[in-house]
Design a protein around this motif. Structure first.
Motif, PDB file in Angstrom:
ATOM      1  N   ARG A 190      13.710  72.657  80.239  1.00 46.16           N
ATOM      2  CA  ARG A 190      12.536  72.490  81.114  1.00 46.16           C
ATOM      3  C   ARG A 190      11.252  72.519  80.300  1.00 46.16           C
ATOM      4  NH1 ARG A 190      10.329  77.473  84.300  1.00 46.16           N
ATOM      5  NH2 ARG A 190       8.192  76.756  84.539  1.00 46.16           N
ATOM      6  N   GLU A 202       6.173  57.894  84.498  1.00 49.92           N
ATOM      7  CA  GLU A 202       6.078  58.486  85.827  1.00 49.92           C
ATOM      8  C   GLU A 202       6.223  59.998  85.698  1.00 49.92           C
ATOM      9  OE1 GLU A 202       9.130  56.797  88.231  1.00 49.92           O
ATOM     10  OE2 GLU A 202       8.538  54.720  87.830  1.00 49.92           O
ATOM     11  N   SER A 203       5.696  60.724  86.666  1.00 51.39           N
ATOM     12  CA  SER A 203       5.763  62.180  86.604  1.00 51.39           C
ATOM     13  C   SER A 203       7.217  62.657  86.598  1.00 51.39           C
ATOM     14  CB  SER A 203       5.039  62.791  87.811  1.00 51.39           C
ATOM     15  OG  SER A 203       5.281  64.189  87.869  1.00 51.39           O
ATOM     16  N   GLU A 205       8.189  65.471  87.601  1.00 49.31           N
ATOM     17  CA  GLU A 205       8.220  66.622  88.491  1.00 49.31           C
ATOM     18  C   GLU A 205       9.555  66.773  89.229  1.00 49.31           C
ATOM     19  OE1 GLU A 205       7.484  70.058  90.295  1.00 49.31           O
ATOM     20  OE2 GLU A 205       6.384  69.171  88.627  1.00 49.31           O
ATOM     21  N   PRO A 206      10.202  65.683  89.711  1.00 48.91           N
ATOM     22  CA  PRO A 206      11.507  65.875  90.364  1.00 48.91           C
ATOM     23  C   PRO A 206      12.535  66.533  89.442  1.00 48.91           C
ATOM     24  CG  PRO A 206      10.630  63.712  90.888  1.00 48.91           C
ATOM     25  CD  PRO A 206       9.739  64.286  89.829  1.00 48.91           C
ATOM     26  N   VAL A 207      12.500  66.160  88.159  1.00 49.81           N
ATOM     27  CA  VAL A 207      13.407  66.771  87.193  1.00 49.81           C
ATOM     28  C   VAL A 207      13.040  68.241  86.994  1.00 49.81           C
ATOM     29  CG1 VAL A 207      14.214  66.709  84.808  1.00 49.81           C
ATOM     30  CG2 VAL A 207      13.761  64.583  86.023  1.00 49.81           C
ATOM     31  N   LYS A 209      11.486  70.221  88.996  1.00 50.23           N
ATOM     32  CA  LYS A 209      11.773  70.987  90.204  1.00 50.23           C
ATOM     33  C   LYS A 209      13.236  71.414  90.237  1.00 50.23           C
ATOM     34  CE  LYS A 209      11.498  70.752  95.260  1.00 50.23           C
ATOM     35  NZ  LYS A 209      11.121  69.901  96.432  1.00 50.23           N
ATOM     36  N   GLY A 210      14.123  70.489  89.898  1.00 51.07           N
ATOM     37  CA  GLY A 210      15.545  70.821  89.875  1.00 51.07           C
ATOM     38  C   GLY A 210      15.875  71.863  88.819  1.00 51.07           C
ATOM     39  N   GLN A 275      22.921  68.630  90.481  1.00 52.16           N
ATOM     40  CA  GLN A 275      22.408  68.668  89.119  1.00 52.16           C
ATOM     41  C   GLN A 275      23.521  68.275  88.153  1.00 52.16           C
ATOM     42  OE1 GLN A 275      19.239  69.274  88.448  1.00 52.16           O
ATOM     43  NE2 GLN A 275      18.641  69.875  90.509  1.00 52.16           N
ATOM     44  N   THR A 279      22.841  63.149  86.440  1.00 58.96           N
ATOM     45  CA  THR A 279      21.655  63.144  87.304  1.00 58.96           C
ATOM     46  C   THR A 279      20.386  63.217  86.469  1.00 58.96           C
ATOM     47  OG1 THR A 279      22.893  64.234  89.063  1.00 58.96           O
ATOM     48  CG2 THR A 279      20.496  64.339  89.196  1.00 58.96           C
ATOM     49  N   LEU A 283      17.449  60.276  86.312  1.00 57.59           N
ATOM     50  CA  LEU A 283      16.057  60.499  86.684  1.00 57.59           C
ATOM     51  C   LEU A 283      15.093  60.327  85.510  1.00 57.59           C
ATOM     52  CD1 LEU A 283      16.469  63.672  88.965  1.00 57.59           C
ATOM     53  CD2 LEU A 283      15.942  61.340  89.715  1.00 57.59           C
TER      54      LEU A 283
END
Length: 298
Positions: A190, A202-203, A205-207, A209-210, A275, A279, A283
């Motif tokens: 992270r 692109e952000s 953030e989805p990664v 967040k997980g 996860q 995945t 992403l």
């Protein structure tokens, strides 16, 4: 890539120095926690850079690890104290409240001892030398025939494989030690994504967040497993002294801690369903502006 990572070092070192500046920072629970997190973030970027470029790399990486390790036990005992105090406020019976007070006395004595040892170790670490970390000689040939995005993926791919590749096995069998090691790897992954965020089209953030969700579930599990071990030791000591009432109260509390630990494990198992390495690849590569890999999820 070298410029991006050096800038990440500057930002994270500045933040750590800001946290270390106030006198008595180690006496505050939250400040101590923030210093430990900040040192981990800085260490994660040091793991990404070329150590040959930074003359102070090995020495300062060792100092950062020493800082994180030194703050580890005080932080763990702070967490135990917070948990016990919250349970004391909601104790079902006066007997259970008295048991928790007894345990808190033991934990607080351990906290005081751990902080005394911590203060001695902090003096030995000579943390102000960390400012020399950014000393860099002139680079002879810093450019490589690859894009920034491919270079970022080359940094992230092995770390993702290490952190996420074994989640299915971890979810199949509760192993506190293995889960704690996985949490450390996920945390480093992270922090690496955060350090490389400028390379993303692109952000991410989805990664992130997980990864944060996985890290939180594993962190909760570790804290509860560590507290459970401490309580079992306390119960064994009380049993040897024939303190039957206190033993019974500790066992009641152990039941609550064990149940919360199992719930944390269940949360982790549920999170692993969404996860994993595939995945993450699915992403991250598009977010970097890279095409999917052969065999990756479409």
């Amino acid at each position: 890539m070298a410029i991006l990572l050096h800038r990440a070092l500057e930002v994270r070192l500045s933040r750590l120095q800001e946290l270390l500046e106030p006198k008595g920072w180690a006496e505050e629970e939250e400040q101590l926690h923030q210093v430990r997190v900040s040192a981990r973030r800085l260490g994660a970027v040091l793991d990404l850079v070329d150590p040959e470029v930074y003359p102070e790399h090995k020495k300062q990486r060792r100092a950062l690890k020493g800082l994180v390790d030194t703050l580890g036990l005080p932080r763990e005992l702070d967490v135990h104290s917070q948990f016990l105090r919250s349970h004391h406020l909601n104790a079902r019976t006066p007997t259970l409240a008295a048991v928790i007070e007894h345990l808190l006395e033991q934990v607080d004595r351990g906290r005081a001892k751990a902080r005394r040892s911590m203060e001695k170790e902090l003096d030995r670490l000579r943390l102000p030398d960390l400012r020399r970390l950014l000393d860099v000689p002139a680079l002879q040939n810093p450019f490589q025939t690859t894009s920034l995005q491919e270079a970022a993926w080359a940094c992230l791919e092995p770390r993702a494989a290490s952190a996420l590749g074994g989640l299915t096995d971890l979810a199949a069998h509760e192993d506190a030690a293995a889960m704690h090691k996985a949490r450390v790897r996920i945390k480093k992954l992270r922090y690496a994504v955060e350090a490389l965020e400028s390379a993303f089209a692109e952000s991410p953030e989805p990664v992130l967040k997980g990864l944060r969700a996985l890290q939180t579930a594993l962190g909760d599990h570790h804290d509860l497993a560590a507290l459970e071990a401490l309580l079992w030791q306390a119960e064994a000591d009380l049993r040897l002294r024939d303190r039957v009432t206190l033993c019974g109260g500790v066992l009641d509390l152990l039941g609550d801690v064990a149940e919360n630990r199992r719930l944390a494990f269940d949360r982790f198992v549920a999170l692993t369903q969404a996860q994993g390495l595939e995945t993450f690849t699915h992403l991250v590569r598009p977010a970097l502006g890279l095409p999917p890999l052969n065999g990756a999820l479409s």
